[in-house]
Design a protein around this motif. Structure first.
Motif, PDB file in Angstrom:
ATOM      1  N   PHE A 190       0.027  64.692  45.310  1.00  0.00           N
ATOM      2  CA  PHE A 190       0.820  65.387  46.319  1.00  0.00           C
ATOM      3  C   PHE A 190       1.857  66.230  45.580  1.00  0.00           C
ATOM      4  CE2 PHE A 190       3.462  65.319  50.362  1.00  0.00           C
ATOM      5  CZ  PHE A 190       2.487  65.893  51.155  1.00  0.00           C
ATOM      6  N   TYR A 191       2.931  66.635  46.263  1.00  0.00           N
ATOM      7  CA  TYR A 191       3.978  67.427  45.610  1.00  0.00           C
ATOM      8  C   TYR A 191       4.737  66.613  44.565  1.00  0.00           C
ATOM      9  CZ  TYR A 191       3.413  70.625  49.595  1.00  0.00           C
ATOM     10  OH  TYR A 191       2.913  71.486  50.538  1.00  0.00           O
ATOM     11  N   PHE A 192       4.904  65.311  44.846  1.00  0.00           N
ATOM     12  CA  PHE A 192       5.671  64.420  43.978  1.00  0.00           C
ATOM     13  C   PHE A 192       4.898  63.118  43.791  1.00  0.00           C
ATOM     14  CE2 PHE A 192       8.542  66.813  46.786  1.00  0.00           C
ATOM     15  CZ  PHE A 192       9.313  67.519  45.867  1.00  0.00           C
ATOM     16  N   ASN A 193       5.192  62.413  42.695  1.00  0.00           N
ATOM     17  CA  ASN A 193       4.601  61.087  42.509  1.00  0.00           C
ATOM     18  C   ASN A 193       5.586  60.012  42.945  1.00  0.00           C
ATOM     19  OD1 ASN A 193       6.461  60.778  40.401  1.00  0.00           O
ATOM     20  ND2 ASN A 193       4.952  61.201  38.795  1.00  0.00           N
ATOM     21  N   GLY A 194       5.211  58.765  42.773  1.00  0.00           N
ATOM     22  CA  GLY A 194       6.036  57.663  43.224  1.00  0.00           C
ATOM     23  C   GLY A 194       7.366  57.558  42.511  1.00  0.00           C
ATOM     24  N   ASN A 195       7.465  58.182  41.350  1.00  0.00           N
ATOM     25  CA  ASN A 195       8.733  58.190  40.609  1.00  0.00           C
ATOM     26  C   ASN A 195       9.607  59.381  40.974  1.00  0.00           C
ATOM     27  OD1 ASN A 195       8.057  55.851  39.109  1.00  0.00           O
ATOM     28  ND2 ASN A 195       6.830  57.099  37.702  1.00  0.00           N
ATOM     29  N   GLY A 196       9.130  60.209  41.905  1.00  0.00           N
ATOM     30  CA  GLY A 196       9.902  61.374  42.314  1.00  0.00           C
ATOM     31  C   GLY A 196       9.733  62.573  41.406  1.00  0.00           C
ATOM     32  N   GLU A 197       8.803  62.482  40.459  1.00  0.00           N
ATOM     33  CA  GLU A 197       8.550  63.622  39.573  1.00  0.00           C
ATOM     34  C   GLU A 197       7.664  64.647  40.275  1.00  0.00           C
ATOM     35  OE1 GLU A 197       8.424  61.359  35.261  1.00  0.00           O
ATOM     36  OE2 GLU A 197       6.701  61.191  36.604  1.00  0.00           O
ATOM     37  N   ILE A 198       7.790  65.896  39.874  1.00  0.00           N
ATOM     38  CA  ILE A 198       7.044  66.988  40.496  1.00  0.00           C
ATOM     39  C   ILE A 198       5.608  66.992  39.965  1.00  0.00           C
ATOM     40  CG2 ILE A 198       6.925  69.499  40.786  1.00  0.00           C
ATOM     41  CD1 ILE A 198      10.025  69.453  40.219  1.00  0.00           C
ATOM     42  N   THR A 199       4.647  66.949  40.875  1.00  0.00           N
ATOM     43  CA  THR A 199       3.233  66.918  40.486  1.00  0.00           C
ATOM     44  C   THR A 199       2.428  68.036  41.137  1.00  0.00           C
ATOM     45  OG1 THR A 199       2.867  65.321  42.267  1.00  0.00           O
ATOM     46  CG2 THR A 199       3.183  64.430  40.060  1.00  0.00           C
ATOM     47  N   MET A 200       3.071  68.922  41.877  1.00  0.00           N
ATOM     48  CA  MET A 200       2.351  69.947  42.619  1.00  0.00           C
ATOM     49  C   MET A 200       1.546  70.880  41.709  1.00  0.00           C
ATOM     50  SD  MET A 200       5.715  72.149  43.746  1.00  0.00           S
ATOM     51  CE  MET A 200       4.819  73.375  44.688  1.00  0.00           C
ATOM     52  N   ASN A 201       1.949  70.992  40.449  1.00  0.00           N
ATOM     53  CA  ASN A 201       1.226  71.854  39.516  1.00  0.00           C
ATOM     54  C   ASN A 201       0.331  71.051  38.583  1.00  0.00           C
ATOM     55  OD1 ASN A 201       3.489  70.705  38.210  1.00  0.00           O
ATOM     56  ND2 ASN A 201       3.437  72.303  36.623  1.00  0.00           N
ATOM     57  N   GLY A 202       0.093  69.788  38.918  1.00  0.00           N
ATOM     58  CA  GLY A 202      -0.812  68.978  38.120  1.00  0.00           C
ATOM     59  C   GLY A 202      -2.262  69.366  38.352  1.00  0.00           C
ATOM     60  N   PRO A 203      -3.185  68.688  37.679  1.00  0.00           N
ATOM     61  CA  PRO A 203      -4.606  69.041  37.799  1.00  0.00           C
ATOM     62  C   PRO A 203      -5.110  69.042  39.240  1.00  0.00           C
ATOM     63  CG  PRO A 203      -4.269  67.533  35.965  1.00  0.00           C
ATOM     64  CD  PRO A 203      -2.953  67.625  36.678  1.00  0.00           C
ATOM     65  N   ALA A 204      -4.652  68.092  40.061  1.00  0.00           N
ATOM     66  CA  ALA A 204      -5.127  68.022  41.444  1.00  0.00           C
ATOM     67  C   ALA A 204      -4.637  69.217  42.251  1.00  0.00           C
ATOM     68  CB  ALA A 204      -4.666  66.715  42.093  1.00  0.00           C
ATOM     69  N   GLY A 205      -3.361  69.540  42.126  1.00  0.00           N
ATOM     70  CA  GLY A 205      -2.810  70.670  42.868  1.00  0.00           C
ATOM     71  C   GLY A 205      -3.468  71.982  42.474  1.00  0.00           C
ATOM     72  N   VAL A 206      -3.697  72.148  41.177  1.00  0.00           N
ATOM     73  CA  VAL A 206      -4.347  73.375  40.693  1.00  0.00           C
ATOM     74  C   VAL A 206      -5.783  73.452  41.198  1.00  0.00           C
ATOM     75  CG1 VAL A 206      -5.136  74.605  38.634  1.00  0.00           C
ATOM     76  CG2 VAL A 206      -2.864  73.558  38.662  1.00  0.00           C
TER      77      VAL A 206
END
Length: 411
Positions: A190-206
């Protein structure tokens, strides 16, 4: 023997969810005749401003029970740590196994404390035009992945003139991100992971944005501004698209708003992004929470537990409001699953139950969802209207969100 409780509790909700909550009151008061329950239709989205204002004022003026959306509850938990009652201390953990894991976790804090019991649980519906697929000679059951769907798009369009699906390319409304959110959730991100880090530009988002770009570049995406009216035109077939990915609540909208399309629409699980991947995701939902400042927290909790965590309460709520539940005994109860004439005999509720039986990922909205949503939709518009590179624009979007917040970008 039922615990003797007295006093009045107030519930804030809106329209249909509020009607469902009201329907549970007679059964509850039969058990607790000393308690009066009042439901106030605050309206949506007005309820969010009202709750936020009350939270910011230290809980002053809040109702005892609050109907809260999944995209708001994480914000409230994080921003106002003393705003909602910790229901774990009242026995809420005993209900955990009776609800979908992802939905349950999204209503809990990072330490596992429970702040909301799932009410409405929206999974991801995938509606498709049976008549168009048949006209094009394409077996919908052969579509296992989104790559399969896009590969079928040109044949569909040539045979029927229909676009594969619609997107609001200029992102005129926040819902323009819904398809990307679905695709990303199907990859457990999603946009963030469980630690509150930004993941929107990770492999899944891309990967998700690459799928949208691939379909758009192939001329398969109709550019349709967002909004309810255009959604209904799509449902009625006046905007010619072959598939409509939408939340499970939309199943009733198709039947109610486009009865003339009976037999033309089918419904199934969404395709996976990767072969063998998830075909289920939580696509919104709501919770019932108790305000920490409630002067009658025990009675408020007992009402929430009755309405959300007993079969009797759930049957009343479902009959009164029609919101799709997450409570497993309700899903397994006699008569809950039945064929739909509209969808050609498909057991629609069974479909959504099958989705909820998958290990749906936790959706981490956080306090900065609005910022991430805006950054994403801007990036999506660059891709769909200007052909920008998905990885580049998502990296830029993530950097923008990081700069606006104290969050780091996940490695």
């Amino acid at each position: 023997m039922a615990q003797e409780l007295t006093g009045t509790i107030t519930v804030w909700s809106w329209t249909n969810p509020g009607k469902g909550i009201e329907a549970a009151i007679p059964g509850f008061t039969a058990l607790h005749p000393g308690v009066t329950v009042k439901v106030e239709d605050v309206g949506n989205p007005a309820i969010w401003d009202k709750i936020t204002t009350g939270m910011a004022a230290g809980g002053a003026g809040l109702a005892d029970v609050l109907n809260i959306g999944i995209d708001y509850i994480g914000n409230y938990i994080e921003t106002f740590p003393n705003g909602l009652a910790n229901l774990s201390t009242m026995g809420a953990n005993d209900l955990a196994a009776q609800f979908p894991s992802g939905m349950w976790a999204s209503g809990s804090g990072p330490d596992g404390a429970v702040y909301g019991i799932p009410y409405e649980v929206n999974t991801s519906g995938f509606f498709y035009r049976k008549d168009l697929f048949e006209q094009a000679g394409i077996d919908i059951n052969s579509i296992a992945t989104w790559d399969d769907l896009i590969a079928a798009g040109p044949k569909l369009k040539e045979a029927t003139g229909a676009s594969l699906f619609a997107l609001d390319k200029a992102a005129t409304v926040a819902d323009s991100a819904n398809l990307w959110q679905l695709l990303t959730a199907l990859q457990n991100s999603f946009y963030f992971n469980g630690n509150g880090e930004i993941t929107m530009n990770g492999p899944a988002g891309v990967r998700s944005l690459e799928i949208l770009k691939k379909a758009n570049d192939a001329g398969l995406v109709a550019d349709v501004p967002g909004g309810w009216d255009n959604f209904l035109l799509t449902v009625k077939g006046e905007i010619n698209v072959a598939v409509v990915p939408a939340a499970s609540w939309a199943a009733g909208v198709f039947e109610g708003q486009a009865p003339e399309m009976a037999g033309k629409w089918g419904i199934r699980l969404p395709p996976a992004v990767e072969p063998g991947g998830l075909t289920a995701a939580i696509s919104g939902g709501t919770y019932l929470s108790v305000a920490e400042t409630s002067p009658n927290k025990q009675a408020a909790w007992e009402f929430v537990k009755y309405a959300m965590g007993t079969l009797e309460g759930q049957q009343a709520v479902y009959k009164g409001g029609g919101m799709f539940p997450g409570f497993k005994p309700m899903l397994e109860s006699a008569g809950f699953v039945k064929p739909s004439d509209y969808y050609g005999g498909a057991e629609v509720n069974r479909l959504f139950i099958d989705e909820l039986s998958q290990k749906t990922p936790t959706v981490n909205y956080t306090t900065d969802y609005a910022r991430a949503l805006k950054a994403y939709t801007d990036a999506q518009t660059q891709v769909l209207l200007s052909g920008a590179d998905p990885k580049t624009v998502l990296d830029e979007a993530a950097a923008l969100v990081a700069g606006q917040t104290s969050r780091t970008i996940a490695n």
